[in-house]
Structures are given as structure tokens and as C-alpha cells.
Design a protein around this motif. Structure first.
Motif, PDB file in Angstrom:
ATOM      1  N   UNK A  63       0.836  -1.206   0.000  1.00 52.18           N
ATOM      2  CA  UNK A  63       0.000   0.000   0.000  1.00 52.18           C
ATOM      3  C   UNK A  63       0.866   1.249   0.000  1.00 52.18           C
ATOM      4  N   UNK A  64       0.573   2.155  -0.931  1.00 56.09           N
ATOM      5  CA  UNK A  64       1.283   3.419  -1.034  1.00 56.09           C
ATOM      6  C   UNK A  64       0.273   4.555  -0.975  1.00 56.09           C
ATOM      7  N   UNK A  65       0.716   5.665  -0.427  1.00 62.08           N
ATOM      8  CA  UNK A  65      -0.138   6.850  -0.377  1.00 62.08           C
ATOM      9  C   UNK A  65       0.771   8.069  -0.293  1.00 62.08           C
ATOM     10  N   UNK A  66       0.371   9.132  -0.962  1.00 61.26           N
ATOM     11  CA  UNK A  66       1.065  10.415  -0.854  1.00 61.26           C
ATOM     12  C   UNK A  66       0.014  11.459  -0.542  1.00 61.26           C
ATOM     13  N   UNK A  67       0.248  12.229   0.507  1.00 62.12           N
ATOM     14  CA  UNK A  67      -0.708  13.244   0.949  1.00 62.12           C
ATOM     15  C   UNK A  67       0.019  14.557   1.226  1.00 62.12           C
ATOM     16  N   UNK A  68      -0.774  15.616   1.359  1.00 62.68           N
ATOM     17  CA  UNK A  68      -0.255  16.923   1.759  1.00 62.68           C
ATOM     18  C   UNK A  68      -0.227  16.964   3.277  1.00 62.68           C
ATOM     19  N   UNK A  69       0.870  17.407   3.846  1.00 59.65           N
ATOM     20  CA  UNK A  69       0.998  17.509   5.301  1.00 59.65           C
ATOM     21  C   UNK A  69       0.016  18.566   5.813  1.00 59.65           C
ATOM     22  N   UNK A  70      -0.842  18.209   6.776  1.00 56.99           N
ATOM     23  CA  UNK A  70      -1.823  19.176   7.282  1.00 56.99           C
ATOM     24  C   UNK A  70      -1.162  20.468   7.772  1.00 56.99           C
ATOM     25  N   UNK A  71      -1.773  21.575   7.419  1.00 49.56           N
ATOM     26  CA  UNK A  71      -1.327  22.902   7.845  1.00 49.56           C
ATOM     27  C   UNK A  71       0.081  23.268   7.388  1.00 49.56           C
ATOM     28  N   UNK A 109       6.140   6.425   7.237  1.00 48.81           N
ATOM     29  CA  UNK A 109       5.960   7.638   6.447  1.00 48.81           C
ATOM     30  C   UNK A 109       7.248   8.442   6.414  1.00 48.81           C
ATOM     31  N   UNK A 110       7.376   9.239   5.367  1.00 49.53           N
ATOM     32  CA  UNK A 110       8.510  10.153   5.224  1.00 49.53           C
ATOM     33  C   UNK A 110       7.954  11.498   4.795  1.00 49.53           C
ATOM     34  N   UNK A 111       8.297  12.545   5.524  1.00 51.24           N
ATOM     35  CA  UNK A 111       7.886  13.902   5.166  1.00 51.24           C
ATOM     36  C   UNK A 111       8.964  14.539   4.305  1.00 51.24           C
ATOM     37  N   UNK A 112       8.543  15.056   3.146  1.00 50.03           N
ATOM     38  CA  UNK A 112       9.453  15.742   2.238  1.00 50.03           C
ATOM     39  C   UNK A 112       8.772  17.027   1.822  1.00 50.03           C
ATOM     40  N   UNK A 113       9.265  18.153   2.309  1.00 49.17           N
ATOM     41  CA  UNK A 113       8.573  19.412   2.074  1.00 49.17           C
ATOM     42  C   UNK A 113       7.187  19.310   2.697  1.00 49.17           C
ATOM     43  N   UNK A 114       6.164  19.602   1.927  1.00 50.06           N
ATOM     44  CA  UNK A 114       4.782  19.496   2.419  1.00 50.06           C
ATOM     45  C   UNK A 114       4.118  18.179   2.045  1.00 50.06           C
ATOM     46  N   UNK A 115       4.870  17.265   1.432  1.00 55.26           N
ATOM     47  CA  UNK A 115       4.307  15.973   1.067  1.00 55.26           C
ATOM     48  C   UNK A 115       4.670  14.918   2.102  1.00 55.26           C
ATOM     49  N   UNK A 116       3.744  13.977   2.318  1.00 60.02           N
ATOM     50  CA  UNK A 116       3.987  12.849   3.207  1.00 60.02           C
ATOM     51  C   UNK A 116       3.833  11.579   2.373  1.00 60.02           C
ATOM     52  N   UNK A 117       4.903  10.796   2.307  1.00 62.43           N
ATOM     53  CA  UNK A 117       4.935   9.544   1.560  1.00 62.43           C
ATOM     54  C   UNK A 117       4.699   8.399   2.538  1.00 62.43           C
ATOM     55  N   UNK A 118       3.706   7.569   2.253  1.00 62.04           N
ATOM     56  CA  UNK A 118       3.354   6.433   3.101  1.00 62.04           C
ATOM     57  C   UNK A 118       3.645   5.144   2.340  1.00 62.04           C
ATOM     58  N   UNK A 119       4.269   4.182   3.010  1.00 64.15           N
ATOM     59  CA  UNK A 119       4.422   2.846   2.437  1.00 64.15           C
ATOM     60  C   UNK A 119       4.122   1.838   3.530  1.00 64.15           C
TER      61      UNK A 119
END
Length: 134
Positions: A63-71, A109-119
Motif C-alpha cells: 500500500x502506497x499513499x502520498x498526501x499533503x501535510x496538514x497545515x 511515512x517520510x515527510x518531504x517538504x509538504x508531502x507525506x509519503x506512506x508505504x
């Protein structure tokens, strides 16, 4: 390189729920996910993208997901999913989310800038393992 402090791991699971997860499959399928989404730009209030793939036997769901970090508002309005910062790719983020966690292959998860990468690989064989992204 993204600092290791930006890596968060999912909870380790009991009963060896992730024993069948193979790094080779995790890496190759992460690269496949990233290549399909490399031209997408994430932005504030973006709903994100999510993808799941079962292994050949249907026992592991990757399962993979990429989201915007809240706030998150660091002055940059968008981040490219494939290359969020110079010298660090989506594949790097997914590999770090897997290798950077000592949780039996459960990922994180890994935060990169405002993106959060989930694996998050999940063993579906025994019905006692957790749902993705917990």
C-alpha cells in the motif's frame, strides 16, 4: 538527503504479520507506483493519491499513499510527487519509509517538504493483521 527525523514508523504488529514481505518486491513496486505518478503536483488541500497491489499469491497487500501535510505552508505552493526536492525522489522516499523502520516490514511515512509519503505492506493471509496505514 531527507533527515531521518522526518521518518515515522507504523506500529510493529504481533504474530509476524509482515514476515512474507520481500524487500525486492517492495522496491520494485514502489518504483512502479512512483513512475506512474511522477508528473503529479501536490498542493494545499490536495486529496492525495493512493494505490494498493497484491502479490502473486494475494497474501501481501503493498500500500502506497502520498498526501499533503496538514497545515503545511513553507512558501512553496506545489511539490512534484516524483521529485519533491532536488536530489530526492519518490522512490527514495518509499524506500526510506520501508528501510528506515525496524518494524518487521510494516513500513512508515517520510515527510518531504509538504508531502507525506506512506508505504505500508500488510499480510492478508491470517485475517489478524492491521488495516493499512495504522
Amino acid at each position: 538527503m531527507v533527515p531521518a527525523s522526518l521518518v515515522s514508523c507504523y506500529n510493529s504488529q504481533e504474530l509476524d504479520c509482515y514476515k512474507a514481505v520481500t524487500p525486492a518486491t517492495a522496491y520494485s513496486q514502489s518504483a512502479n507506483f512512483c513512475s506512474k505518478n511522477r508528473f503529479i503536483n501536490g498542493f494545499k488541500d490536495w486529496p492525495g493519491i493512493q494505490y494498493a497491489l497484491n502479490d502473486l499469491f494475494g497474501s501481501i497487500s503493498y500500500n502506497w499513499k502520498i498526501t499533503w501535510k496538514p497545515n503545511c505552508a513553507d512558501g512553496q505552493l506545489t511539490f512534484n510527487v516524483g521529485q519533491p526536492i532536488i536530489g530526492f525522489s519518490c522512490e527514495d522516499a518509499m524506500r526510506l519509509a520501508f528501510d528506515g523502520c525496524n518494524d518487521g516490514g510494516h513500513g512508515g511515512t517520510v515527510e518531504v517538504g509538504c508531502l507525506v509519503y506512506h508505504f505500508n505492506p500488510v499480510n492478508q493471509d491470517d485475517g489478524i493483521c492491521s488495516l493499512p496505514f495504522v
